[in-house]
Design a protein around this motif. Structure first.
Motif, short mmCIF file in Angstrom:
data_model
loop_
_atom_site.label_atom_id
_atom_site.label_comp_id
_atom_site.label_asym_id
_atom_site.label_seq_id
_atom_site.Cartn_x
_atom_site.Cartn_y
_atom_site.Cartn_z
N UNK A 275 0.85 -1.18 0.00
CA UNK A 275 0.00 0.00 0.00
C UNK A 275 0.89 1.23 0.00
N UNK A 276 0.49 2.22 -0.74
CA UNK A 276 1.27 3.45 -0.82
C UNK A 276 0.34 4.64 -1.01
N UNK A 277 0.90 5.82 -0.86
CA UNK A 277 0.10 7.03 -1.00
C UNK A 277 0.94 8.11 -1.67
N UNK A 278 0.30 8.99 -2.40
CA UNK A 278 1.01 10.07 -3.08
C UNK A 278 1.41 11.15 -2.08
N UNK A 279 2.55 11.76 -2.32
CA UNK A 279 3.09 12.76 -1.40
C UNK A 279 2.15 13.95 -1.20
N UNK A 280 1.41 14.31 -2.26
CA UNK A 280 0.54 15.49 -2.16
C UNK A 280 -0.86 15.16 -1.65
N UNK A 281 -1.09 13.90 -1.26
CA UNK A 281 -2.40 13.53 -0.71
C UNK A 281 -2.55 14.12 0.68
N UNK A 282 -3.80 14.27 1.13
CA UNK A 282 -4.04 14.80 2.47
C UNK A 282 -3.64 13.76 3.51
N UNK A 283 -3.12 14.23 4.63
CA UNK A 283 -2.69 13.32 5.70
C UNK A 283 -3.84 12.47 6.21
N UNK A 284 -5.04 13.03 6.21
CA UNK A 284 -6.20 12.28 6.69
C UNK A 284 -6.46 11.07 5.80
N UNK A 285 -6.10 11.16 4.52
CA UNK A 285 -6.24 10.02 3.61
C UNK A 285 -5.31 8.89 4.00
N UNK A 286 -4.10 9.25 4.47
CA UNK A 286 -3.15 8.24 4.92
C UNK A 286 -3.73 7.48 6.11
N UNK A 287 -4.35 8.22 7.02
CA UNK A 287 -4.97 7.57 8.17
C UNK A 287 -6.07 6.61 7.74
N UNK A 288 -6.88 7.03 6.78
CA UNK A 288 -7.98 6.18 6.31
C UNK A 288 -7.44 4.89 5.69
N UNK A 289 -6.35 4.98 4.94
CA UNK A 289 -5.75 3.79 4.33
C UNK A 289 -5.19 2.86 5.41
N UNK A 290 -4.51 3.44 6.39
CA UNK A 290 -3.95 2.63 7.48
C UNK A 290 -5.05 1.90 8.25
N UNK A 291 -6.11 2.61 8.55
CA UNK A 291 -7.20 2.00 9.32
C UNK A 291 -7.89 0.91 8.51
N UNK A 292 -8.08 1.15 7.22
CA UNK A 292 -8.77 0.17 6.38
C UNK A 292 -7.96 -1.10 6.20
N UNK A 293 -6.63 -0.99 6.25
CA UNK A 293 -5.77 -2.15 6.00
C UNK A 293 -5.05 -2.65 7.25
N UNK A 294 -5.36 -2.05 8.40
CA UNK A 294 -4.78 -2.45 9.68
C UNK A 294 -3.26 -2.44 9.63
N UNK A 295 -2.70 -1.32 9.17
CA UNK A 295 -1.25 -1.17 9.09
C UNK A 295 -0.84 0.11 9.82
N UNK A 296 0.45 0.20 10.15
CA UNK A 296 0.95 1.35 10.91
C UNK A 296 1.87 2.25 10.09
#
Length: 321
Positions: A275-296
């Motif tokens: 799983x990865x995220x784009x640098x210009x994405x909102x930080x809240x999106x990173x949290x949503x991805x982490x929570x959805x995939x149970x990763x830190x």
């Protein structure tokens, strides 16, 4: 009935009484409300809100809500107005006056002064036959049958009604202005709320170390990299493009499966297509991805290249959670 049960029953009655009064307000909304909203929206000036007593406190809250949603507003206490504060009102300003009765002495004094200056005035009052209502350009009816106070004296239901009408004004104006979450962030740059609206992944990941190994790296090299960068993870890259990820957990799982890992490489134990995220994405999106995939941890990309790591602890530290 026990004291505890009596308290609970009183609380429920208060909430039910006020909720019924608020629901009834919708039946009191008239063309004056729409005209008042359009007046404020088309005004070149500010909104000046005035009142006295508990209405003054509600007025301050409405001012705060208007300011935070794109409508410049100032509070002017009705008692202070006749001692110099009327100078706050400029030619193009719209005045909103809050008063349950519409007949308090301070209100009666300042109304002629406001009208003399030709400023438009909006009344929020529970008495449409009052002095205030009769002299206002637009009347927003805040009538309530009775206060939640058992003596029908302490302003409770009536001030709640005023607050709801203020919220309705603010939301209507917000919609007319096309006020977006981006606009909201401009007015709320501080605190957790602001950070959720403006903080981007790169704002966080750029302050972290950037653990990385190539696919042929030995397990020892992987362990050294993860340990040195202290994020509990490393990216596996090829020409700085992400091909995998190795976490502390991957290393522990490896040790339960093999006794000799001297011939293993990063490619052998990595998780492919992480799983990865784009640098210009909102930080809240990173949290949503982490929570959805149970990763830190989440790997960060910029224009297809590995750009770093954002960790759950970073989001907690920034108050995103």
């Amino acid at each position: 009935m026990s004291t505890e049960n009596s308290i609970i029953e009183t609380a429920k009655q208060t909430i039910e009484m006020e909720s019924k009064a608020i629901l009834n307000l919708s039946s009191l909304v008239t063309e004056d409300f729409a005209a008042a909203v359009n007046l404020i929206y088309n005004s070149k000036g500010r909104v000046i809100i005035t009142g006295i007593g508990k209405s003054a406190i509600i007025g301050n809250k409405i001012v705060a809500t208007l300011n935070s949603t794109g409508t410049p507003a100032i509070f002017m206490h009705a008692a202070d107005a006749i001692h110099g504060d009327l100078g706050l009102i400029l030619n193009d300003d719209v005045v909103i006056c809050l008063s349950k009765s519409g007949n308090t002495p301070e209100i009666k004094v300042i109304i002629p002064l406001i009208k003399r200056a030709n400023n438009k005035m909006i009344a929020i009052t529970g008495n449409t036959n009052s002095f205030l209502a009769q002299h206002a350009d637009y009347v927003l009816n805040a009538y309530v049958e009775k206060e939640a106070c058992p003596n029908n004296l302490a302003p409770t239901t009536s001030t709640t009604a005023q607050l709801v009408i203020g919220d309705a004004l603010a939301v209507c104006l917000l919609n007319l202005r096309g006020f977006s979450s981006t606009d909201f962030a401009k007015y709320h740059p501080g605190g957790a709320l602001g950070k959720k609206l403006y903080l981007r992944v790169e704002d966080i990941s750029s302050t972290n170390e950037k653990p990385a190994v190539n696919g042929d790296a030995s397990i020892k090299e992987v362990i050294v990299e993860i340990t040195a960068k202290m994020l509990g993870v490393t990216a596996v890259v090829d020409n700085n493009e992400i091909i995998g990820i190795i976490t502390d957990g991957d290393l522990r799982r490896m040790l339960t499966k093999v006794d000799d890992f001297s011939n293993l490489t990063a490619k052998d134990i990595m998780g492919a297509n992480p799983k990865r995220i784009q640098a210009n994405a909102m930080a809240i999106e990173a949290l949503e991805i982490m929570e959805a995939n149970d990763i830190s941890q989440l790997l960060v990309e910029h224009e297809g290249k590995y750009a770093g790591v954002v960790h759950l602890h970073d989001l907690i530290k920034e108050g995103i959670i």
